[in-house]
Design a protein around this motif. Structure first.
Motif, PDB file in Angstrom:
ATOM      1  N   VAL A   1       0.834  -1.212   0.000  1.00  0.00           N
ATOM      2  CA  VAL A   1       0.000   0.000   0.000  1.00  0.00           C
ATOM      3  C   VAL A   1       0.863   1.253   0.000  1.00  0.00           C
ATOM      4  N   LEU A   2       1.881   1.292   0.842  1.00  0.00           N
ATOM      5  CA  LEU A   2       2.752   2.476   0.889  1.00  0.00           C
ATOM      6  C   LEU A   2       3.524   2.652  -0.415  1.00  0.00           C
ATOM      7  N   GLY A   3       3.957   1.541  -1.015  1.00  0.00           N
ATOM      8  CA  GLY A   3       4.656   1.617  -2.297  1.00  0.00           C
ATOM      9  C   GLY A   3       3.757   2.162  -3.390  1.00  0.00           C
ATOM     10  N   SER A   4       2.511   1.732  -3.385  1.00  0.00           N
ATOM     11  CA  SER A   4       1.551   2.232  -4.366  1.00  0.00           C
ATOM     12  C   SER A   4       1.329   3.730  -4.181  1.00  0.00           C
ATOM     13  N   TYR A   5       1.203   4.159  -2.945  1.00  0.00           N
ATOM     14  CA  TYR A   5       1.018   5.583  -2.646  1.00  0.00           C
ATOM     15  C   TYR A   5       2.236   6.390  -3.084  1.00  0.00           C
ATOM     16  N   TRP A   6       3.415   5.847  -2.829  1.00  0.00           N
ATOM     17  CA  TRP A   6       4.655   6.542  -3.181  1.00  0.00           C
ATOM     18  C   TRP A   6       4.817   6.625  -4.703  1.00  0.00           C
ATOM     19  N   LEU A   7       4.447   5.572  -5.412  1.00  0.00           N
ATOM     20  CA  LEU A   7       4.603   5.564  -6.865  1.00  0.00           C
ATOM     21  C   LEU A   7       3.520   6.361  -7.586  1.00  0.00           C
ATOM     22  N   SER A   8       2.473   6.756  -6.886  1.00  0.00           N
ATOM     23  CA  SER A   8       1.411   7.525  -7.530  1.00  0.00           C
ATOM     24  C   SER A   8       1.932   8.869  -8.045  1.00  0.00           C
ATOM     25  N   GLY A   9       2.950   9.396  -7.421  1.00  0.00           N
ATOM     26  CA  GLY A   9       3.562  10.642  -7.904  1.00  0.00           C
ATOM     27  C   GLY A   9       4.163  10.473  -9.285  1.00  0.00           C
ATOM     28  N   PHE A  10       4.783   9.322  -9.543  1.00  0.00           N
ATOM     29  CA  PHE A  10       5.372   9.070 -10.858  1.00  0.00           C
ATOM     30  C   PHE A  10       4.294   8.926 -11.922  1.00  0.00           C
ATOM     31  N   THR A  11       3.204   8.256 -11.594  1.00  0.00           N
ATOM     32  CA  THR A  11       2.139   8.114 -12.583  1.00  0.00           C
ATOM     33  C   THR A  11       1.460   9.455 -12.840  1.00  0.00           C
ATOM     34  N   ALA A  12       1.382  10.312 -11.828  1.00  0.00           N
ATOM     35  CA  ALA A  12       0.793  11.638 -12.021  1.00  0.00           C
ATOM     36  C   ALA A  12       1.622  12.438 -13.017  1.00  0.00           C
ATOM     37  N   VAL A  13       2.937  12.333 -12.937  1.00  0.00           N
ATOM     38  CA  VAL A  13       3.820  13.036 -13.875  1.00  0.00           C
ATOM     39  C   VAL A  13       3.564  12.543 -15.297  1.00  0.00           C
ATOM     40  N   LYS A  14       3.357  11.252 -15.437  1.00  0.00           N
ATOM     41  CA  LYS A  14       3.099  10.670 -16.756  1.00  0.00           C
ATOM     42  C   LYS A  14       1.834  11.271 -17.365  1.00  0.00           C
ATOM     43  N   TYR A  15       0.767  11.346 -16.582  1.00  0.00           N
ATOM     44  CA  TYR A  15      -0.484  11.881 -17.102  1.00  0.00           C
ATOM     45  C   TYR A  15      -0.414  13.394 -17.316  1.00  0.00           C
TER      46      TYR A  15
END
Length: 118
Positions: free
Chosen positions: A46-60
């Motif tokens: 869960v924490l890894g998913s939350y942390w990686l959400s920043g990278f996916t936001a940059v992509k979009y």
């Protein structure tokens, strides 16, 4: 190594292992596996998913920058530079027939061949 796959330890070695961090963790893990293995594993996911959400936001965000809203000037330019629409011309253009100058000509029949006229 014995047949069961566990390492043989003498009594002294076993007491030393039980006193170590790994031994204490092993004992706690046997008593309550979810609390000492499952819960940390799930929380890590869960924490890894939350942390990686920043990278996916940059992509979009980068994809959004590529697709920008049309300004009024661009819209006017598009309207003025639009060509006239002709259905026959579009039909032939889509078929790739507009590039070639040709006319449909009937193939001459050989002797004794039927004309296939219905």
């Amino acid at each position: 190594m014995s047949i069961s796959g566990r390492k043989f330890r003498s009594r002294k070695e076993q007491l030393a292992y039980d006193a170590s961090i790994a031994g204490r963790y092993q004992k706690l893990l046997k008593k309550n596996p979810f609390l000492y293995f499952g819960l940390p594993f799930c929380s890590l996911i869960v924490l890894g998913s939350y942390w990686l959400s920043g990278f996916t936001a940059v992509k979009y965000e980068q994809a959004d920058r590529k697709i920008q809203e049309l300004q009024e000037e661009d819209l006017v330019k598009m309207k003025t530079s639009q060509r006239k629409f002709d259905l026959k011309e579009e039909y032939y253009r889509l078929q790739g027939l507009a590039e070639e100058d040709w006319e449909p000509v009937r193939v001459p029949r050989g002797e004794g061949e039927s004309e296939n006229v219905w």
